[in-house]
Scaffold this active site. Structure first.
Site, PDB file in Angstrom:
ATOM      1  N   LYS A  13       0.834  -1.217   0.000  1.00 28.32           N
ATOM      2  CA  LYS A  13       0.000   0.000   0.000  1.00 28.32           C
ATOM      3  C   LYS A  13       0.864   1.259   0.000  1.00 28.32           C
ATOM      4  CE  LYS A  13      -1.995  -0.997   3.915  1.00 28.32           C
ATOM      5  NZ  LYS A  13      -1.274  -2.242   4.189  1.00 28.32           N
ATOM      6  N   ARG A  88      -8.989   1.498   9.036  1.00 24.26           N
ATOM      7  CA  ARG A  88      -8.589   0.123   9.289  1.00 24.26           C
ATOM      8  C   ARG A  88      -9.672  -0.641  10.049  1.00 24.26           C
ATOM      9  NH1 ARG A  88      -2.590   0.771   9.197  1.00 24.26           N
ATOM     10  NH2 ARG A  88      -1.601  -1.289   9.202  1.00 24.26           N
ATOM     11  N   ARG A 127      11.475  -6.133   4.431  1.00 25.62           N
ATOM     12  CA  ARG A 127      11.258  -4.676   4.395  1.00 25.62           C
ATOM     13  C   ARG A 127      12.281  -3.977   5.287  1.00 25.62           C
ATOM     14  NH1 ARG A 127       5.422  -2.027   5.210  1.00 25.62           N
ATOM     15  NH2 ARG A 127       5.353  -3.216   7.151  1.00 25.62           N
ATOM     16  N   ARG A 160      11.644  -2.708  11.037  1.00 28.85           N
ATOM     17  CA  ARG A 160      10.684  -2.193  12.024  1.00 28.85           C
ATOM     18  C   ARG A 160      10.409  -3.262  13.081  1.00 28.85           C
ATOM     19  NH1 ARG A 160       5.830   0.057   8.324  1.00 28.85           N
ATOM     20  NH2 ARG A 160       4.631  -0.913   9.989  1.00 28.85           N
ATOM     21  N   ARG A 171      -0.398  -9.236  13.384  1.00 31.19           N
ATOM     22  CA  ARG A 171      -0.950  -8.156  12.563  1.00 31.19           C
ATOM     23  C   ARG A 171      -1.844  -8.710  11.451  1.00 31.19           C
ATOM     24  NH1 ARG A 171       3.889  -4.704  10.594  1.00 31.19           N
ATOM     25  NH2 ARG A 171       2.300  -3.246   9.944  1.00 31.19           N
TER      26      ARG A 171
HETATM   27  P1  ADP Z   1       2.324  -1.750   3.240  1.00 25.30           P
HETATM   28  O1  ADP Z   1       2.380  -0.259   3.143  1.00 25.30           O
HETATM   29  O2  ADP Z   1       1.094  -2.337   2.594  1.00 25.30           O
HETATM   30  O3  ADP Z   1       2.522  -2.258   4.629  1.00 25.30           O
HETATM   31  P2  ADP Z   1       4.864  -1.661   1.771  1.00 25.30           P
HETATM   32  O4  ADP Z   1       4.532  -0.770   0.624  1.00 25.30           O
HETATM   33  O5  ADP Z   1       5.725  -1.106   2.843  1.00 25.30           O
HETATM   34  O6  ADP Z   1       3.526  -2.337   2.382  1.00 25.30           O
HETATM   35  O7  ADP Z   1       5.541  -2.967   1.148  1.00 25.30           O
HETATM   36  C1  ADP Z   1       6.004  -4.039   2.004  1.00 25.30           C
HETATM   37  C2  ADP Z   1       7.373  -4.529   1.510  1.00 25.30           C
HETATM   38  O8  ADP Z   1       7.221  -5.189   0.255  1.00 25.30           O
HETATM   39  C3  ADP Z   1       8.380  -3.392   1.277  1.00 25.30           C
HETATM   40  O9  ADP Z   1       9.661  -3.863   1.661  1.00 25.30           O
HETATM   41  C4  ADP Z   1       8.294  -3.123  -0.229  1.00 25.30           C
HETATM   42  O10 ADP Z   1       9.521  -2.636  -0.739  1.00 25.30           O
HETATM   43  C5  ADP Z   1       7.959  -4.508  -0.781  1.00 25.30           C
HETATM   44  N1  ADP Z   1       7.061  -4.459  -1.944  1.00 25.30           N
HETATM   45  C6  ADP Z   1       6.050  -3.582  -2.174  1.00 25.30           C
HETATM   46  N2  ADP Z   1       5.416  -3.870  -3.340  1.00 25.30           N
HETATM   47  C7  ADP Z   1       6.033  -4.975  -3.847  1.00 25.30           C
HETATM   48  C8  ADP Z   1       5.849  -5.783  -5.012  1.00 25.30           C
HETATM   49  N3  ADP Z   1       4.870  -5.528  -5.894  1.00 25.30           N
HETATM   50  N4  ADP Z   1       6.667  -6.832  -5.188  1.00 25.30           N
HETATM   51  C9  ADP Z   1       7.640  -7.129  -4.276  1.00 25.30           C
HETATM   52  N5  ADP Z   1       7.881  -6.405  -3.168  1.00 25.30           N
HETATM   53  C10 ADP Z   1       7.088  -5.349  -2.936  1.00 25.30           C
HETATM   54  P1  AMP Z   2       1.397   0.667   8.997  1.00 27.14           P
HETATM   55  O1  AMP Z   2       2.584   1.549   8.867  1.00 27.14           O
HETATM   56  O2  AMP Z   2       0.213   1.159   8.199  1.00 27.14           O
HETATM   57  O3  AMP Z   2       1.698  -0.780   8.745  1.00 27.14           O
HETATM   58  O4  AMP Z   2       0.928   0.789  10.523  1.00 27.14           O
HETATM   59  C1  AMP Z   2       1.752   0.363  11.583  1.00 27.14           C
HETATM   60  C2  AMP Z   2       0.930   0.247  12.875  1.00 27.14           C
HETATM   61  O5  AMP Z   2       0.395   1.542  13.233  1.00 27.14           O
HETATM   62  C3  AMP Z   2      -0.280  -0.673  12.816  1.00 27.14           C
HETATM   63  O6  AMP Z   2       0.059  -2.041  13.024  1.00 27.14           O
HETATM   64  C4  AMP Z   2      -1.150  -0.103  13.945  1.00 27.14           C
HETATM   65  O7  AMP Z   2      -0.671  -0.499  15.230  1.00 27.14           O
HETATM   66  C5  AMP Z   2      -0.901   1.391  13.809  1.00 27.14           C
HETATM   67  N1  AMP Z   2      -1.893   2.000  12.894  1.00 27.14           N
HETATM   68  C6  AMP Z   2      -1.648   2.577  11.684  1.00 27.14           C
HETATM   69  N2  AMP Z   2      -2.792   3.016  11.121  1.00 27.14           N
HETATM   70  C7  AMP Z   2      -3.797   2.691  11.992  1.00 27.14           C
HETATM   71  C8  AMP Z   2      -5.210   2.853  11.979  1.00 27.14           C
HETATM   72  N3  AMP Z   2      -5.852   3.422  10.944  1.00 27.14           N
HETATM   73  N4  AMP Z   2      -5.909   2.401  13.049  1.00 27.14           N
HETATM   74  C9  AMP Z   2      -5.297   1.850  14.091  1.00 27.14           C
HETATM   75  N5  AMP Z   2      -3.969   1.647  14.159  1.00 27.14           N
HETATM   76  C10 AMP Z   2      -3.216   2.052  13.122  1.00 27.14           C
END
Ligand code: ADP
Ligand code: AMP
Length: 213
Positions: A13, A88, A127, A160, A171
């Site tokens: 995302k 969420r 990541r 992270r 999660r």
């Molecule tokens: P989210 O925001 O949904 O938690 P991220 O955008 O941070 O996810 O992506 C999670 C991990 O996967 C990151 O390390 C990112 O670089 C990698 N990633 C994102 N999109 C792709 C893809 N299409 N193919 C492979 N790896 C990806």
């Molecule tokens: P993210 O970076 O989106 O993966 O979010 C990391 C963490 O932040 C999540 O696992 C939650 O603990 C918290 N968080 C982020 N967005 C929300 C939301 N909309 N509602 C509740 N918790 C959130």
């Protein structure tokens, strides 16, 4: 244009939201990034949020909703945004809808970046994040130019705390229980668009731009 990104943690995302924000010149609003910035700056909100985040739980709705409502007041968010990680829960989506209704606007697209759980674990363990500027990398799929160093700001990259396998599992459970129902919620509003998130990240973006055209 007002866009909501849906999908499991690690589905991509944030990666796609940044690209959308750049192409369509709208702000990228990530609640996770805002919480992490607060944790880094040692604010009261950060302290409260950290205890939930470290356990893989959601931060309570009241805290999260008021944070987003404050962000919406900023000048750059008046004509649109891409929301990443919010809403969420159903109550968060309802609060968002109520606020939008008040201002006479609505969500135009809810993009569900679909990636099965098996791939998620691999995405999250690889990541690497920059705590200074919020950039995200992947050891295999989106590696930084220099090992362990952020391309954008030169800061050291970290895994992270909540991306450790034991927390990722928690999660994912929270996602299935509390966030996945939003897919149906936005389908009923006729704004849901499905995107195959297992593809290469440029191909995912190509599909998204076709939808947003
Ligand atoms: P989210 O925001 O949904 O938690 P991220 O955008 O941070 O996810 O992506 C999670 C991990 O996967 C990151 O390390 C990112 O670089 C990698 N990633 C994102 N999109 C792709 C893809 N299409 N193919 C492979 N790896 C990806
Ligand atoms: P993210 O970076 O989106 O993966 O979010 C990391 C963490 O932040 C999540 O696992 C939650 O603990 C918290 N968080 C982020 N967005 C929300 C939301 N909309 N509602 C509740 N918790 C959130």
């Amino acid at each position: 244009m007002r866009i909501v990104m849906l999908g499991a943690p690690g589905a991509g995302k944030g990666t796609q939201a940044k690209k959308i924000a750049e192409k369509y010149k709208i702000p990228h609003i990530s609640t996770g990034d805002i919480f992490r910035a607060n944790i880094k700056n040692g604010t009261e909100l950060g302290k409260k949020a950290k205890s939930y985040m470290d356990q893989g739980m959601l931060v309570p709705d009241e805290l999260t909703v008021s944070l987003v409502m404050d962000r919406f007041k900023e000048p750059d968010a008046q004509d649109g945004y891409v929301l990443d990680g919010f809403p969420r829960t159903i109550p968060q989506a309802e609060s968002l809808d109520a606020a939008l209704k008040e201002s006479g606007s609505q969500i135009d697209f809810a993009l569900n970046v679909d990636v099965p759980d098996e791939n998620i674990i691999q995405r999250m363990s690889g990541r690497r994040a920059c705590v200074k500027c919020g950039a995200t990398y992947h050891l295999k799929y989106a590696a930084p130019k220099k090992d362990g160093i952020c391309d954008s700001c030169g800061e050291e990259l970290v895994l992270r705390d909540d991306d450790r396998p034991e927390t990722v599992e928690k999660r994912l459970n929270v996602y299935h229980e509390q966030t996945q129902p939003l897919i149906e919620y936005y389908a009923q509003k006729n704004v849901l668009k499905e995107v195959d998130g297992t593809q290469d990240l440029e191909d995912v973006f190509r599909d998204i731009t076709k939808i947003l055209q």
